[in-house]
Design an enzyme around this catalytic site. Sequence first.
Site, PDB file in Angstrom:
ATOM      1  N   THR A  93      15.932  -6.009 -47.044  1.00  8.36           N
ATOM      2  CA  THR A  93      15.343  -7.280 -47.456  1.00  8.36           C
ATOM      3  C   THR A  93      15.261  -7.434 -48.969  1.00  8.36           C
ATOM      4  OG1 THR A  93      13.543  -8.813 -46.968  1.00  8.36           O
ATOM      5  CG2 THR A  93      12.925  -6.545 -47.492  1.00  8.36           C
ATOM      6  N   GLU A 100       9.671 -24.040 -54.223  1.00 10.56           N
ATOM      7  CA  GLU A 100       9.122 -22.970 -53.383  1.00 10.56           C
ATOM      8  C   GLU A 100       9.060 -23.383 -51.921  1.00 10.56           C
ATOM      9  OE1 GLU A 100       7.222 -19.172 -52.591  1.00 10.56           O
ATOM     10  OE2 GLU A 100       8.666 -19.995 -54.019  1.00 10.56           O
TER      11      GLU A 100
END
Length: 506
Positions: free
Chosen positions: A487, A376
């Site tokens: 996006t 992450e």
Amino acid sequence: MGGSELFFGWGYDVHQTLSLLNEKSQRLQIYDTSHLCLPLFSPVVPWLGFPLKQNSVVALGPIQTSPLLGLGTAAYLSSCRIMWRQKRVPSSHCSVCNAGGLRGATVVDALDTLYIMELEEEFQEAKTWVEKSFDLNVVSQLLGVPIRITEPSVFKSKALELGEKLLPAFNTPTGIPRGVINLGSGMSWSWGWASAGSSILAEFGTLHLEFLHLTELSGNPVFAEKVLNIRKVLKRVEKPQGLYPNFLSPVTGNWVQHHVSIGGLGDSFYEYLIKSWLMSDKKDSEAKKMYDDALEAIEKHLVKKSAGGLTYIAEWRGGILDHKMGHLACFSGGMIALGAEHGGEERKQHYMDLAAEITNTCHESYARSDTKLGPEAFRFDAGTEAMATRLSERYYILRPEVVESYVYMWRLTHDVKYRQWGWEVVKALEKHCRVEAGFSGIRDVYTTVPTHDNMQQSFFLAETLKYLYLLFCEDDVLSLDDWVFNTEAHPLPVNHSNFKAKASVQ
């Protein structure tokens, strides 16, 4: 949450507040946690139609797209069986959880992926579900009378309905929308964790493409007016070192904190500046200048090179650098390459080099893990480079940003390594993330026997699988000359005066 209330968040990754699962649970949660800022309903594009060609997919040595079709079909059908036909899947393995109460976001997010992959049966089934069952009134309890829609405007009708329901969020002193809205009552508020009731740059700054497109579809100028006002506010406010902090007060129009990130909280704002210019057929010079100025400030203050020669984009906290790069920030390689394509020769080469260096760094974050999937977030400190150093950052939740940059870099350079890197991701997904009920994130990318988090994010279908598929297609499949990806990787048409979508959904 009561059945008569439907809450809608603009775009922040709410999965982080939903991921506290029972460690012993063996169920796969299909989380509809897409970047819900109306990218949700850019699957209106199938209504416009994609000019796809038959046999437009190419192969590269051992790399073929048929496994990608298999990945997409498995992930999608598992989700749909859970949501539509639970009796077909043992409840001990699967269950559905719809973030924010928006039932069916996974189906909606997958629509154009199914269409692009030419999975016609699955697409038609999804389209029928949207027409007959995707109810923004939550079983007709919000507005009283469900909107009736007929072919072929099913997606257009739903998009406009949702757009109108979002408008009350803009009723603030500045016109900057608040982060969450009750689609039934129209009441809006800021996220509880947002500093001093602020709105988030990556949320209110990631509406421009969709709202302009809604105005074009509907003829109603209100959608465009809302996002153009956001731009006015952002142009007027003073920017520290030319940078855009992540938190802005919708009441005063001033920054609340001086935290700057090209990853979470800030990311897609920058993306939408260059894409607004491209979608306008390069007529929106204001957006282009804002992008150029922002990128210059980012390169001056945030772009760094590690001792090992890796280029990365740090975060900025009131003038102090945090030498960390999130997976979310890995979209920036593709963004910078896309913007570089339209500069002078010297400027183009400079930014193409920067884009390649950043994309390489993000690839390294994958290559240095045991699973060949990226964490992450990864850091550059204490002798560590491109690796997570904190337990809370070691997980992978099927994110698309690294593959997204591979697609842009491939399209703009045709360097075969980007396809090779993409194929590595395909193999890693199949090996480590595939489960009986679909695909799951993993809790630690640095172990060869990872524990699944039992969640399949809707952006896996909308973005990760779509970008992987497009990586091995010919360049004229959703050509970058004619389409802009929002996006959430939903394509919107470039506003050519002579460009018309030639195909229609039957």
